[in-house]
Design an enzyme around this catalytic site. Structure first.
Site, short mmCIF file in Angstrom:
data_model
loop_
_atom_site.label_atom_id
_atom_site.label_comp_id
_atom_site.label_asym_id
_atom_site.label_seq_id
_atom_site.Cartn_x
_atom_site.Cartn_y
_atom_site.Cartn_z
N ARG A 260 3.75 -25.15 3.93
CA ARG A 260 3.93 -24.51 2.62
C ARG A 260 2.71 -23.65 2.26
O ARG A 260 2.86 -22.64 1.57
CB ARG A 260 4.18 -25.56 1.54
CG ARG A 260 5.59 -26.09 1.59
CD ARG A 260 5.84 -27.19 0.59
NE ARG A 260 7.26 -27.43 0.44
CZ ARG A 260 7.78 -28.49 -0.18
NH1 ARG A 260 6.99 -29.39 -0.71
NH2 ARG A 260 9.08 -28.63 -0.27
N LYS B 57 15.85 -39.45 -0.92
CA LYS B 57 15.94 -39.07 -2.34
C LYS B 57 17.40 -39.04 -2.75
O LYS B 57 17.96 -38.00 -3.10
CB LYS B 57 15.36 -37.66 -2.53
CG LYS B 57 13.91 -37.65 -2.93
CD LYS B 57 13.55 -36.25 -3.38
CE LYS B 57 12.14 -35.89 -3.00
NZ LYS B 57 11.90 -34.45 -3.03
N GLY C 86 11.16 -30.98 2.04
CA GLY C 86 9.76 -31.21 2.42
C GLY C 86 9.65 -32.05 3.67
O GLY C 86 9.02 -31.65 4.66
N GLY D 299 15.60 -29.78 -2.74
CA GLY D 299 16.50 -29.77 -3.90
C GLY D 299 16.88 -28.36 -4.29
O GLY D 299 18.04 -28.08 -4.62
P1 ADP Z 1 13.39 -34.14 2.04
O1 ADP Z 1 11.96 -34.22 1.59
O2 ADP Z 1 13.54 -33.42 3.35
O3 ADP Z 1 14.32 -33.63 0.98
P2 ADP Z 1 13.77 -36.93 1.43
O4 ADP Z 1 12.51 -36.92 0.66
O5 ADP Z 1 15.04 -37.13 0.71
O6 ADP Z 1 13.87 -35.64 2.36
O7 ADP Z 1 13.77 -38.10 2.49
C1 ADP Z 1 12.76 -38.27 3.45
C2 ADP Z 1 12.46 -39.74 3.60
O8 ADP Z 1 13.65 -40.44 3.93
C3 ADP Z 1 11.47 -40.04 4.68
O9 ADP Z 1 10.36 -40.70 4.11
C4 ADP Z 1 12.26 -40.97 5.61
O10 ADP Z 1 11.48 -42.00 6.15
C5 ADP Z 1 13.27 -41.55 4.69
N1 ADP Z 1 14.42 -42.14 5.38
C6 ADP Z 1 15.35 -41.50 6.11
N2 ADP Z 1 16.25 -42.38 6.60
C7 ADP Z 1 15.88 -43.60 6.15
C8 ADP Z 1 16.40 -44.92 6.30
N3 ADP Z 1 17.50 -45.16 7.03
N4 ADP Z 1 15.75 -45.94 5.66
C9 ADP Z 1 14.64 -45.70 4.95
N5 ADP Z 1 14.09 -44.48 4.76
C10 ADP Z 1 14.71 -43.45 5.37
MG MG Z 2 10.85 -35.67 0.51
#
Ligand code: ADP
Ligand code: MG
Length: 387
Positions: free
Chosen positions: A35, A202, A348, A371
């Protein structure tokens, strides 16, 4: 709204809202500076045009005084300084005399970075609640405002929408424009089949977007922790996997109305996120935590990806911070890399995972927003874009 190229920046104080919400490890080191790197184009343009650059960004969520220690932008100022090859003065305050003095003493082509805008959230959510007085104060620091923080464009905060509404000269930066150039075509007219992959943790933030994505996408492949809320909604045992209880009814309703959602059929499970010993299971037992999609699910997801012409991916398929639980995400990366399809990744953590695994160049576009890109995909206008 004017274009950045049409605004005279010479000798002007230019406030740029950047997105330096970068991942930090427990030693407060930046684990992915994408970023920051992506912000350089707008910054360099302003510096070449002899502007005085005032940077504002948030970093994570700040709810307590304790949070402040882990969420300072000081470390970002150092990294940015290395990348720019010039001094970036860090001001450890978000308002007051220290800020005013620093701004008043700026020379052309100086760069200053103020402290995390969300430090203003401790005392009554002034940043996230778009407090009018705070917005007016920040706007008073400059002559021109550039919004280049795509990741927060879906939010009306004091540091984006608030400042913009208090200034005459307002425009979007090059990073935001690049995001729109890549994302808008797939919203208007995606080449079909159009597949969305969702995952990550999330859940409550993203689950509401599913209903709208159903209208746009042909298939929605759900992995990561998000899958478990849907599986539980179907009455399937999910053990101790991460669930968003509040969204369960929503998940049930969505599943009743569509057959576009494809869920995992096997899982990589363990008894704790700290544990590297895992088993592959088709069904979870009460003590199991699902931490990645299993091999049959990877093949199932690939069968949909293979026929897709447009792919949008937000959310890792597993607990990728631990190497053993990266495999599902990695296998899908490798597979998409070899497809003849438009492939866009947002989020992210998703972007970090893909960049750290070495796949950045294999995708059509790696978006800096999670988001924000999802809400844009739903066909919503974003408040941070319509400034
Ligand atoms: P982004 O930032 O790409 O939008 P999120 O913040 O929603 O993604 O999710 C990322 C997090 O989700 C990471 O910390 C990852 O470890 C967690 N994660 C993904 N699958 C699982 C799971 N099955 N159990 C626990 N945590 C998970
Ligand atoms: Mg995230």
């Amino acid at each position: 709204m004017k274009k950045l190229e049409d605004i005279n920046l010479e000798h002007k104080k230019v406030i740029i809202r950047v997105d330096y919400n970068v991942p930090l490890n427990e030693n407060l080191e930046i684990t992915d500076d994408n970023r920051i790197v992506e912000s350089l184009k707008t910054l360099n343009y302003c510096l070449e045009h002899k502007a005085k650059v005032i940077l504002l960004s948030h970093l994570g969520k700040v709810k307590t005084e304790e949070d402040k220690k882990k969420k300072s932008l000081r470390v970002v100022a150092l990294r940015l300084s290395e990348l720019l090859g010039k001094e970036v003065k860090f001001i450890p305050a978000t308002r007051g005399k220290e800020v005013d003095d620093a701004v008043n003493n700026m020379q052309d082509s100086d760069v200053i970075l103020l402290e995390n805008t969300r430090f203003e959230d401790i005392d009554g959510k002034k940043e996230s609640g778009n407090d009018p007085e705070l917005a007016k104060y920040w706007a008073s620091l400059g002559d021109v405002f550039i919004n280049d923080a795509f990741g927060t464009c879906h939010r009306s905060h004091a540091s984006n929408v608030g400042i913009a509404s208090n200034m005459q000269e307002v425009c979007l930066g090059f990073l935001v424009r690049k995001e729109l150039d890549n994302l808008l075509p797939i919203i208007d007219k995606p080449e079909r089949p159009f597949t969305v992959i969702l995952g990550g943790a999330k859940i409550s933030d993203k689950i509401a977007t599913v209903q709208n994505l159903i209208k746009k996408a042909d298939y929605i492949l759900i992995g990561g922790a998000m899958a478990y809320t849907f599986l539980k909604g179907k009455g399937i045992e999910t053990g101790k996997s991460l669930i968003d209880e509040e969204s369960l009814d929503f998940a049930k309703d969505v599943l009743k109305t569509t057959n576009k959602i494809i869920l995992p059929i096997d899982h990589i499970v363990s008894t704790s996120t700290e544990n590297s010993n895992y088993q592959i299971k088709n069904t979870l037992e009460s003590d199991d935590i699902g931490l990645d999609i299993g091999p049959k699910t990877r093949e199932l997801f690939k069968s949909y990806l293979l026929k897709s012409k447009t792919i949008f991916w937000n959310g890792p398929m597993g607990y990728y911070e631990k190497e053993v639980y990266q495999e599902g995400t990695k296998e899908l990366c490798e597979f998409i890399s070899n497809l003849d399809a438009t492939s866009i990744v947002g989020g992210g953590d998703t972007a970090s995972a893909i960049i750290n695994m070495g796949f950045k160049d294999k995708f059509t576009h790696v978006s800096t927003g999670g988001g924000a890109s999802l809400e844009l995909l739903e066909g919503k206008g974003l408040p941070g874009i319509n400034i």
